[in-house]
Structure formats: structure tokens, C-alpha cells
Design a protein around this motif. Structure first.
Motif, PDB file in Angstrom:
ATOM      1  N   LEU A 323      -6.864 -11.438  -9.531  1.00 40.78           N
ATOM      2  CA  LEU A 323      -6.058 -10.551  -8.701  1.00 40.78           C
ATOM      3  C   LEU A 323      -6.803 -10.152  -7.427  1.00 40.78           C
ATOM      4  N   ARG A 324      -8.106 -10.002  -7.523  1.00 39.79           N
ATOM      5  CA  ARG A 324      -8.860  -9.672  -6.312  1.00 39.79           C
ATOM      6  C   ARG A 324      -8.816 -10.847  -5.327  1.00 39.79           C
ATOM      7  N   LEU A 325      -8.881 -12.071  -5.855  1.00 39.82           N
ATOM      8  CA  LEU A 325      -8.764 -13.245  -4.982  1.00 39.82           C
ATOM      9  C   LEU A 325      -7.405 -13.250  -4.284  1.00 39.82           C
ATOM     10  N   LYS A 326      -6.378 -12.883  -5.026  1.00 40.82           N
ATOM     11  CA  LYS A 326      -5.027 -12.839  -4.451  1.00 40.82           C
ATOM     12  C   LYS A 326      -4.972 -11.901  -3.247  1.00 40.82           C
ATOM     13  N   HIS A 327      -5.698 -10.796  -3.340  1.00 39.40           N
ATOM     14  CA  HIS A 327      -5.649  -9.784  -2.284  1.00 39.40           C
ATOM     15  C   HIS A 327      -6.849  -9.863  -1.335  1.00 39.40           C
ATOM     16  N   THR A 328      -7.555 -10.984  -1.368  1.00 37.07           N
ATOM     17  CA  THR A 328      -8.686 -11.184  -0.462  1.00 37.07           C
ATOM     18  C   THR A 328      -8.268 -12.080   0.703  1.00 37.07           C
ATOM     19  N   ASN A 329      -8.508 -11.636   1.894  1.00 33.85           N
ATOM     20  CA  ASN A 329      -8.228 -12.421   3.091  1.00 33.85           C
ATOM     21  C   ASN A 329      -9.418 -13.343   3.334  1.00 33.85           C
ATOM     22  N   ILE A 330      -9.249 -14.623   3.019  1.00 33.35           N
ATOM     23  CA  ILE A 330     -10.387 -15.543   3.142  1.00 33.35           C
ATOM     24  C   ILE A 330     -10.738 -15.825   4.603  1.00 33.35           C
ATOM     25  N   GLN A 331      -9.863 -15.423   5.514  1.00 36.90           N
ATOM     26  CA  GLN A 331     -10.177 -15.551   6.939  1.00 36.90           C
ATOM     27  C   GLN A 331     -11.108 -14.421   7.411  1.00 36.90           C
ATOM     28  N   GLN A 388     -21.671 -24.439  -7.373  1.00 38.21           N
ATOM     29  CA  GLN A 388     -20.733 -25.373  -8.002  1.00 38.21           C
ATOM     30  C   GLN A 388     -19.877 -24.655  -9.036  1.00 38.21           C
ATOM     31  N   GLN A 389     -20.499 -23.792  -9.830  1.00 37.10           N
ATOM     32  CA  GLN A 389     -19.750 -22.993 -10.803  1.00 37.10           C
ATOM     33  C   GLN A 389     -18.681 -22.161 -10.098  1.00 37.10           C
ATOM     34  N   TYR A 390     -19.065 -21.523  -9.004  1.00 31.52           N
ATOM     35  CA  TYR A 390     -18.109 -20.681  -8.281  1.00 31.52           C
ATOM     36  C   TYR A 390     -16.925 -21.491  -7.778  1.00 31.52           C
ATOM     37  N   ARG A 391     -17.189 -22.660  -7.192  1.00 34.95           N
ATOM     38  CA  ARG A 391     -16.092 -23.484  -6.662  1.00 34.95           C
ATOM     39  C   ARG A 391     -15.111 -23.871  -7.762  1.00 34.95           C
ATOM     40  N   GLU A 392     -15.641 -24.196  -8.953  1.00 36.76           N
ATOM     41  CA  GLU A 392     -14.776 -24.565 -10.074  1.00 36.76           C
ATOM     42  C   GLU A 392     -13.935 -23.374 -10.526  1.00 36.76           C
ATOM     43  N   VAL A 393     -14.542 -22.198 -10.571  1.00 37.09           N
ATOM     44  CA  VAL A 393     -13.821 -20.986 -10.987  1.00 37.09           C
ATOM     45  C   VAL A 393     -12.722 -20.642  -9.989  1.00 37.09           C
ATOM     46  N   GLU A 394     -13.032 -20.705  -8.706  1.00 38.32           N
ATOM     47  CA  GLU A 394     -12.019 -20.374  -7.700  1.00 38.32           C
ATOM     48  C   GLU A 394     -10.841 -21.349  -7.775  1.00 38.32           C
ATOM     49  N   ALA A 395     -11.125 -22.632  -8.036  1.00 35.31           N
ATOM     50  CA  ALA A 395     -10.046 -23.623  -8.168  1.00 35.31           C
ATOM     51  C   ALA A 395      -9.137 -23.277  -9.347  1.00 35.31           C
ATOM     52  N   GLU A 396      -9.741 -22.828 -10.464  1.00 34.80           N
ATOM     53  CA  GLU A 396      -8.952 -22.411 -11.628  1.00 34.80           C
ATOM     54  C   GLU A 396      -8.064 -21.221 -11.267  1.00 34.80           C
ATOM     55  N   TYR A 397      -8.649 -20.268 -10.587  1.00 40.06           N
ATOM     56  CA  TYR A 397      -7.910 -19.056 -10.232  1.00 40.06           C
ATOM     57  C   TYR A 397      -6.758 -19.365  -9.278  1.00 40.06           C
ATOM     58  N   ARG A 398      -6.993 -20.265  -8.341  1.00 31.88           N
ATOM     59  CA  ARG A 398      -5.935 -20.596  -7.373  1.00 31.88           C
ATOM     60  C   ARG A 398      -4.766 -21.299  -8.063  1.00 31.88           C
ATOM     61  N   HIS A 399      -5.053 -22.044  -9.104  1.00 33.91           N
ATOM     62  CA  HIS A 399      -3.974 -22.693  -9.860  1.00 33.91           C
ATOM     63  C   HIS A 399      -3.061 -21.633 -10.478  1.00 33.91           C
ATOM     64  N   VAL A 400      -3.670 -20.577 -11.015  1.00 28.07           N
ATOM     65  CA  VAL A 400      -2.895 -19.485 -11.609  1.00 28.07           C
ATOM     66  C   VAL A 400      -2.071 -18.767 -10.534  1.00 28.07           C
ATOM     67  N   LEU A 401      -2.696 -18.511  -9.391  1.00 30.87           N
ATOM     68  CA  LEU A 401      -1.990 -17.808  -8.313  1.00 30.87           C
ATOM     69  C   LEU A 401      -0.861 -18.643  -7.736  1.00 30.87           C
ATOM     70  N   ASP A 402      -1.046 -19.947  -7.679  1.00 29.59           N
ATOM     71  CA  ASP A 402       0.030 -20.835  -7.211  1.00 29.59           C
ATOM     72  C   ASP A 402       1.232 -20.746  -8.136  1.00 29.59           C
ATOM     73  N   ARG A 403       0.957 -20.702  -9.437  1.00 30.70           N
ATOM     74  CA  ARG A 403       2.061 -20.615 -10.400  1.00 30.70           C
ATOM     75  C   ARG A 403       2.769 -19.271 -10.278  1.00 30.70           C
ATOM     76  N   LEU A 404       2.013 -18.211 -10.067  1.00 30.16           N
ATOM     77  CA  LEU A 404       2.622 -16.894  -9.876  1.00 30.16           C
ATOM     78  C   LEU A 404       3.514 -16.876  -8.648  1.00 30.16           C
ATOM     79  N   GLU A 405       3.058 -17.533  -7.596  1.00 29.38           N
ATOM     80  CA  GLU A 405       3.839 -17.579  -6.356  1.00 29.38           C
ATOM     81  C   GLU A 405       5.115 -18.393  -6.546  1.00 29.38           C
ATOM     82  N   ASP A 406       5.010 -19.493  -7.308  1.00 26.56           N
ATOM     83  CA  ASP A 406       6.192 -20.325  -7.569  1.00 26.56           C
ATOM     84  C   ASP A 406       7.236 -19.546  -8.365  1.00 26.56           C
ATOM     85  N   ARG A 407       6.726 -18.686  -9.262  1.00 27.77           N
ATOM     86  CA  ARG A 407       7.644 -17.893 -10.073  1.00 27.77           C
ATOM     87  C   ARG A 407       8.404 -16.885  -9.224  1.00 27.77           C
ATOM     88  N   GLY A 408       7.767 -16.496  -8.096  1.00 28.42           N
ATOM     89  CA  GLY A 408       8.422 -15.547  -7.212  1.00 28.42           C
ATOM     90  C   GLY A 408       8.216 -14.124  -7.659  1.00 28.42           C
TER      91      GLY A 408
END
Length: 408
Positions: A323-331, A388-408
Motif C-alpha cells: 500500500l505504501r508503494l501504491k501511494h509513493t510517487n516514484i517520480q 536484487q531482492q528489492y527489485r524482485e519484491v517490488e515486481a511482486e507488489y506491482r503485480h498485486v497493485l495492477d490487479r487492484l487497479e483492474d478491479r477498479g
């Protein structure tokens, strides 16, 4: 000559995943309907790591179940069986025996007998108590469907025998699967069915199930642990796994004695499902408001997630990070860096523990013994591994957030 002999042997090798076909049969017409056939995801737990069968040409293995009672049929056919004299004395694999060892005794090998028993499915009543009933939305190609989830345990008459047939599916879909002893009174089960009409009467077809073991938690509490979860292939891709897990949560949230829910060795697929459900639930809680998330992981998050959804502390931390990733502005370089550091600090905890253990060990051993016992890695190697661990974790988290976004 050696090449010829090897070619002859190879011609009798069959991919066991391709040879096996499964069906959940509702009507006799399903037997000839290719759309009702589904394949295993794995077969090494029966046929070995190579997932191959030796000794037959055009091998077909039919493992059929009636859709409600799971009455079972095993049929094996082939066009030719190997002659050991022509293949270096190698005997054909005993396919029937290998599968039969895992099936409940009394399964059919005659298709006519199986069809006769299929008619008995009309009298099937799900075991246990109805926990939840819901309908999925229909579309132009598919009408709405009704599903029911039943809660039961070993005290429900006839369930132990039914479960013996039900759990055979895990051999083909859950890696490192093992059958469980349902005689232990601490096991609990949630079985999902599709409820449909056939011939004017209500019928049930098994969709999947979840098993949990209720561990004792001092002093007078319970900590259920999810052991196995399976939604059968014909029903996958409909969000039914999500609904099954939500049903389990609803059941245990209503029990004050339950501390939280844990999971035994979750697969990547199940962890992703669990993350999706937990993140969707916690996103509505006050403790997980964006301003709270940016302030860091807090005990208030653990307390509210446990109280409202029986989420344990370890899983709550994942929910917080997603959830923190969802609300983090990566820019925003500073905001994104703050997020990455928070995750990496958690990932680095095992390494810090290892360093403390090394310091204790060094006090007990001389320099030679210590250097011979401990494997060292440079700071640069550790940082590279952590990244490397961090990159793998962030990829997992983004998959979850993508699904949440698709659900609307």
C-alpha cells in the motif's frame, strides 16, 4: 546398433502430463466432450522427476470423477506395449498400479459402471454447514453462476470418505503435496461448489477447497493455519480463489478466540492471491491511510489488521509495503528513496542476525576454525544481493497493485 536400440527405447517414452486427461462429469455427454477435459500441471509426484512413462505407444490415461460425489474412474489405453526382449530387458511402467496407490479403493475401471454411478449424483448433499452463497456477474457469453461454500470437519458423516477422493487432485496441482490425516479433530475444511440446475433439480459440482489446521495458542486461543488450497482448472480465472479466501476470513473473524491466520509454506500463486485480498481489505482501514503509510510501519497497523481480518504481523508488513508503494510517487526521488530504504531494512534483518551469530561464534572458535566455518561475502556483494531482492519484491507488489487497479 546402439543408436537403433536407443531409438527403439525412446519411441516408447510418453510425456505423462500429455497422456493424462481429467474430467469432472456432470452428464454422460461430458465423456465425449473435449471441452470438459483438463490436464495436470505436474505429474512428477506419481511418475518421477522426468514426468515420463515408459513402455507404451499412444498411451491415454483417463481419470474421471463425477462432479458431485467424486466417484472415480481410471481407464488406460494404448496401441502397443513394449517387448522387453527388444528394449534391453526394460519392463513397461505399471501405470495402473502407480495411480491406483493414490486413489480410494473401489474406483471404477469399467466405464459403464462409472456411468451407472453418475446417476447417484442427483442425490448428493454437500457436507457440513452452508457458510456462504454468492453469484458471479454474467456476460453475453456466460450467464450468472451460483456458488456455495460449506464449512465442515471430520465429525460430518461421510466427509472423511469424500475428502479421500477430493484430495487426490492435489497430486497434479500442488507441488510437494501430501495427503492429510483427517482423523485429527483439529482439521477444518471449506469446500466450494457450483450450484446449477439439471433436469429441473438443483445439483452441485465441486469447484475446489481449502484445508486449515487449528493450532492451540496460549492461553485459550486458536491460530488456524492454511494448509492446502485448490481451485480446479475448469473454474480458474473467475476470481473464485479470492472468494474462497474471503469466506475463510469471514468465518474466523467471527470467532473471538482466533488470534490470526497463518499459511503453511505458501506457493507464489497463493501468496499473490493472499496479498490481493489482504491489501484490498486493509486499504479501507484508518491505520493504512496514505499519511500513516508514509510515517512508517506501526503497531497500530498490526493491531487493526489482526482485529478486523485476522492478518498476522508478517503478512501485515507486506500489506503495508504494498500500500505504501501504491501511494509513493516514484517520480519524487526523495519519496521513492525513502520507500526503498524501508523495504531494504526489512530485507536486511536476516543478514544482521547472521552477523550477530557470527560474532558469538567468533568468541567460541579460534581464528582458523572460525574462517573454516564461516562463508564470507563482501559488502559490495551483499549490497548487490539486497538490491536484487528489492527489485524482485517490488515486481511482486506491482503485480498485486495492477490487479487492484483492474478491479477498479
Amino acid at each position: 546398433m546402439i543408436a537403433i536400440a536407443k531409438s527403439a527405447v525412446n519411441s516408447f517414452v510418453t510425456d505423462s502430463n500429455e497422456a493424462l486427461e481429467l474430467k469432472l462429469v456432470r452428464d454422460v455427454s461430458d465423456l465425449e466432450n473435449e471441452t470438459t477435459t483438463f490436464k495436470p500441471e505436474m505429474s512428477h509426484q506419481i511418475f518421477g522427476e522426468s514426468e515420463s512413462i515408459f513402455g507404451y505407444r499412444d498411451l491415454k490415461i483417463k481419470l474421471y470423477y463425477t462432479a458431485a460425489k467424486l466417484t472415480t474412474y481410471l481407464g488406460i489405453s494404448y496401441s502397443e506395449v513394449v517387448d522387453p526382449k527388444k528394449c534391453e530387458g526394460i519392463e513397461p511402467d505399471d501405470v495402473g498400479k502407480l495411480i491406483a496407490e493414490k486413489l480410494q479403493p473401489g474406483f471404477h475401471t469399467n466405464l459403464d459402471d462409472f456411468c451407472n454411478d453418475l446417476a447417484k449424483d442427483v442425490n448428493f448433499t454437500p457436507f457440513g454447514q452452508l457458510e456462504r452463497s454468492f453469484k458471479t456477474k454474467g456476460n453475453e457469453n456466460s450467464p450468472p453462476k451460483c456458488y456455495e461454500v460449506y464449512f465442515c470437519d471430520i465429525t460430518n458423516p461421510g466427509f472423511a470418505s469424500f475428502h479421500e477422493r477430493l484430495q487426490t487432485f492435489i497430486l497434479w496441482y500442488i507441488d510437494a503435496a501430501s495427503f492429510i490425516d483427517v482423523d485429527d479433530e483439529n482439521w477444518r475444511f471449506f469446500v466450494m461448489y457450483e450450484k446449477y440446475l439439471q433436469g429441473g433439480s438443483a445439483r452441485h459440482a465441486v469447484v475446489g477447497y481449502m484445508s486449515l489446521y487449528q493450532y492451540f495458542a496460549y492461553p485459550l486461543n486458536i491460530r488456524p493455519r492454511i494448509s492446502q488450497m485448490l481451485v480446479l482448472p475448469p473454474f480458474q480465472g473467475r476470481g473464485l480463489g479470492t472468494e474462497l479466501l474471503r469466506t475463510v476470513y469471514q468465518h474466523y473473524v467471527a470467532e473471538p478466540s482466533v488470534l490470526d491466520i497463518t499459511v503453511e509454506d505458501p506457493s507464489e500463486r497463493f501468496q499473490r492471491l493472499r496479498d490481493f485480498v489482504d491489501v484490498a481489505n486493509c486499504s479501507m482501514l484508518d491505520a493504512f491511510r496514505p499519511e500513516e503509510l508514509h510515517a512508517g510501519f506501526k503497531s497500530s497497523m498490526v493491531e487493526e489488521a489482526r482485529r478486523r481480518f485476522r492478518i498476522n504481523k508478517k503478512q501485515c508488513r507486506r500489506v503495508y509495503e504494498i500500500l505504501r508503494l501504491k501511494h509513493t510517487n516514484i517520480q519524487d526521488a526523495r519519496q521513492y528513496q525513502s520507500y526503498r530504504l524501508a523495504v531494504k531494512q526489512r530485507l536486511n534483518v536476516p543478514y544482521k542476525k547472521e552477523m550477530l551469530d557470527r560474532q558469538k561464534l567468533k568468541k567460541l572458535l579460534d581464528d582458523f576454525e572460525y574462517e573454516a566455518t564461516v562463508t564470507f561475502s563482501s559488502a559490495a556483494q551483499r549490497m548487490e544481493h539486497l538490491e536484487q531482492q528489492y527489485r524482485e519484491v517490488e515486481a511482486e507488489y506491482r503485480h498485486v497493485l495492477d490487479r487492484l487497479e483492474d478491479r477498479g
